[in-house]
Design an enzyme around this catalytic site. Structure first.
Site, PDB file in Angstrom:
ATOM      1  N   CYS A 172       0.924   1.064   5.364  1.00 20.69           N
ATOM      2  CA  CYS A 172       0.374   2.204   4.629  1.00 20.69           C
ATOM      3  C   CYS A 172      -1.108   2.042   4.271  1.00 20.69           C
ATOM      4  O   CYS A 172      -1.955   2.110   5.132  1.00 20.69           O
ATOM      5  CB  CYS A 172       1.242   2.476   3.399  1.00 20.69           C
ATOM      6  SG  CYS A 172       1.093   4.190   2.842  1.00 20.69           S
ATOM      7  N   LYS A 222       2.008  -6.987   2.988  1.00 19.85           N
ATOM      8  CA  LYS A 222       0.932  -6.003   2.782  1.00 19.85           C
ATOM      9  C   LYS A 222      -0.257  -6.623   2.030  1.00 19.85           C
ATOM     10  O   LYS A 222      -0.099  -7.138   0.915  1.00 19.85           O
ATOM     11  CB  LYS A 222       1.488  -4.807   2.004  1.00 19.85           C
ATOM     12  CG  LYS A 222       0.517  -3.631   1.867  1.00 19.85           C
ATOM     13  CD  LYS A 222       1.229  -2.458   1.181  1.00 19.85           C
ATOM     14  CE  LYS A 222       0.379  -1.207   1.135  1.00 19.85           C
ATOM     15  NZ  LYS A 222       1.102  -0.078   0.505  1.00 19.85           N
ATOM     16  N   GLU A 266       7.617   2.324   5.221  1.00 22.69           N
ATOM     17  CA  GLU A 266       7.433   1.268   4.216  1.00 22.69           C
ATOM     18  C   GLU A 266       8.628   1.334   3.245  1.00 22.69           C
ATOM     19  O   GLU A 266       9.086   2.434   2.919  1.00 22.69           O
ATOM     20  CB  GLU A 266       6.116   1.573   3.481  1.00 22.69           C
ATOM     21  CG  GLU A 266       5.758   0.671   2.333  1.00 22.69           C
ATOM     22  CD  GLU A 266       4.444   1.136   1.649  1.00 22.69           C
ATOM     23  OE1 GLU A 266       3.960   2.266   1.926  1.00 22.69           O
ATOM     24  OE2 GLU A 266       3.903   0.358   0.849  1.00 22.69           O
TER      25      GLU A 266
END
Ligand code: ACM
Length: 262
Positions: free
Chosen positions: A142, A109, A38
């Site tokens: 993540c 995300k 990331e």
């Protein structure tokens, strides 16, 4: 096919240095798919929105996506990598997929972690999968691991492999991915970073342990906590298409969605 991850100590704000380190670590290796961490180009701990504005880029014409396009052409490979995206007046914690010099897709995300909420807008597009050379790739970033709906949605959308750029700071994800992969019969490549970032009053230590997880929840490889590593291994992604647990149970056909959610 060969899948791999690059685990390294990203340096905050040093895009050229981070590009160079990525190239160095994979120089003598080949993989069909590489997953990078990331925010692999900028680092993670932003302390104000001006920094995000200065370091984020448009996709695909920004410098980082152009670097990845070039690298993917040179390595005849697919790359999935996290970067800060600038789109109109918003900033997203995003990941791009590029393959053999072609731009394939973008994920923003959806589940933002902790102070990311101060700097980024939450993803505004649904979880999606992409066909790359006959293999279906899903992407999450993540902290999305903490929401089983993310991997489930990607799996129901046909993902064979979840590409999972990460900057993990808690000790739970690697073990949780065992269950995420087992319950969906999918592969996952979690690419974490290492090192400590101390900026302003925030200090974060990243936990390494990048991991390739198999369809039965096997930990096929887990990297060290604190060492840089570019790791590649052979997997058969077609194993992810068989959702049969035994002759009477199928992980997807046995679902009872009419009894879920209220
Ligand atoms: C995280 O989502 N970077 C913990």
């Amino acid at each position: 096919m060969k899948v791999g991850f690059v685990q390294f100590a990203v340096k905050f704000g040093d895009k050229e240095g981070n590009f160079q380190r990525t190239e160095e670590l994979i120089r003598d290796k080949t993989a069909d798919i590489w997953v990078l961490p990331e925010l692999f180009n900028t680092g993670y701990v932003f302390i104000n929105k001006n920094e995000v504005a200065a370091l984020s880029e448009t996709i695909p014409d920004g410098k980082t996506t152009q670097f990845l396009l070039e690298l993917s052409k040179k390595k005849k490979s697919t790359f999935v990598a996290g970067l800060a995206e600038k789109a109109d007046d918003k900033y997203f914690n995003s990941a791009v997929i590029v393959s053999n010099g072609e731009f394939v897709g973008l994920y923003r995300k959806i589940h933002l972690f902790y102070k990311e909420k101060l700097f980024f807008s939450p993803g505004d597009r649904k979880f999606q999968t992409w066909d790359v050379n006959g293999i279906r790739l899903g992407v999450m970033i993540c902290f999305d691991w903490m929401f089983p709906e993310a991997t489930r949605t990607l799996a129901l959308n046909g993902a064979d492999i979840i590409c999972h750029p990460s900057n993990l700071v808690m000790p739970y994800c690697q073990n949780a991915m065992v269950t995420r992969c087992l319950e969906n019969h999918i592969f996952a490549v979690t690419a974490n970073r290492i090192g400590t970032e101390k900026r302003g009053d925030t200090v974060l230590e990243f936990t390494g342990g990048s991991q390739i997880t198999g369809v039965k929840g096997e930990i096929l490889h887990r990297a060290d906590r604190s060492r840089e590593e570019a790791f590649v291994m052979e997997i058969d992604p077609k194993l992810a298409r068989d959702k049969q647990l035994n002759e009477l149970n199928d992980l997807f056909l046995d679902r009872r969605p009419e009894f879920y959610f209220s």
